[in-house]
Design a protein around this motif. Structure first.
Motif, PDB file in Angstrom:
ATOM      1  N   SER A  11       0.819  -1.217   0.000  1.00  0.00           N
ATOM      2  CA  SER A  11       0.000   0.000   0.000  1.00  0.00           C
ATOM      3  C   SER A  11       0.851   1.265   0.000  1.00  0.00           C
ATOM      4  CB  SER A  11      -0.970   0.005   1.181  1.00  0.00           C
ATOM      5  OG  SER A  11      -0.262  -0.069   2.401  1.00  0.00           O
ATOM      6  N   ASN A  14       0.819   1.575  -3.778  1.00  0.00           N
ATOM      7  CA  ASN A  14      -0.525   1.459  -4.349  1.00  0.00           C
ATOM      8  C   ASN A  14      -1.521   1.677  -3.225  1.00  0.00           C
ATOM      9  OD1 ASN A  14      -2.987   0.760  -5.446  1.00  0.00           O
ATOM     10  ND2 ASN A  14      -2.365  -1.262  -6.149  1.00  0.00           N
ATOM     11  N   ASN A  16      -4.587   1.806  -3.106  1.00  0.00           N
ATOM     12  CA  ASN A  16      -5.814   1.012  -3.217  1.00  0.00           C
ATOM     13  C   ASN A  16      -5.590  -0.465  -2.894  1.00  0.00           C
ATOM     14  OD1 ASN A  16      -7.409   3.232  -4.024  1.00  0.00           O
ATOM     15  ND2 ASN A  16      -6.620   3.025  -6.111  1.00  0.00           N
ATOM     16  N   TYR A  17      -4.372  -0.830  -2.543  1.00  0.00           N
ATOM     17  CA  TYR A  17      -4.064  -2.229  -2.245  1.00  0.00           C
ATOM     18  C   TYR A  17      -4.864  -2.657  -1.018  1.00  0.00           C
ATOM     19  CZ  TYR A  17      -1.376  -6.522  -1.785  1.00  0.00           C
ATOM     20  OH  TYR A  17      -1.003  -7.841  -1.718  1.00  0.00           O
TER      21      TYR A  17
END
Length: 157
Positions: A11, A14, A16-17
């Motif tokens: 995360s 990313n 949105n992980y």
């Protein structure tokens, strides 16, 4: 396999992980860590699935169905995925799963999931045994190159 928990380090790059981080450790015969890899696991009230090991010799598992169980009454489902790991990139994979309940494995009542995967590179097959209390007991992969990889949970007495 160890459950690290949380979403970091993925995360960090990313936001949105949303997978729980797990770590596979590859051990020698004296249980010393040769190398490890971190990847993800999804577990919710709809399904459970996890990335199989995919480092070094296990990289070929990118072309096989991931261990995946839907908790709904569905007996068959399809999952389309693009291979995007190590040597296997931009291959369109079609995983077809068939679930069979009330399978006895050892002395446990389990669910067996059989999967076939097709891609431009060829076909693979997989078998997964899942128990509600212990999780995936067996993950068996017949690979594109005709090799087989078997991961089995072993209980120490």
């Amino acid at each position: 396999m160890n459950i690290i928990g949380g979403t970091k380090p993925f995360s960090n790059f990313n936001p949105n992980y949303n997978q729980t981080v797990i770590q596979y450790e590859y051990l020698d015969s004296e249980y010393s860590i040769l190398f490890s890899e971190k990847t993800g696991l999804v577990e919710n009230n709809k399904n459970i699935w996890l990335h199989p090991p995919r480092t070094h010799d296990a990289g070929i598992l990118q072309l096989s169905a991931f261990p995946y169980l839907k908790f709904e009454k569905t007996k068959k489902w399809t999952w389309k995925l693009e291979a995007s790991y190590e040597n296997y990139k931009n291959l369109n994979l079609v995983h077809e799963y068939i679930k069979e309940e009330n399978v006895i494995y050892g002395n446990l009542n389990c669910i067996q999931i059989n999967a076939e995967t097709r891609s431009e590179a060829g076909s693979t097959s997989s078998k997964f045994i899942f128990n509600d209390s212990t999780g995936f007991l067996l993950m068996e992969f017949k690979n594109l190159d005709k090799t087989q990889i078997k991961l089995e949970l072993v209980f120490d007495n």
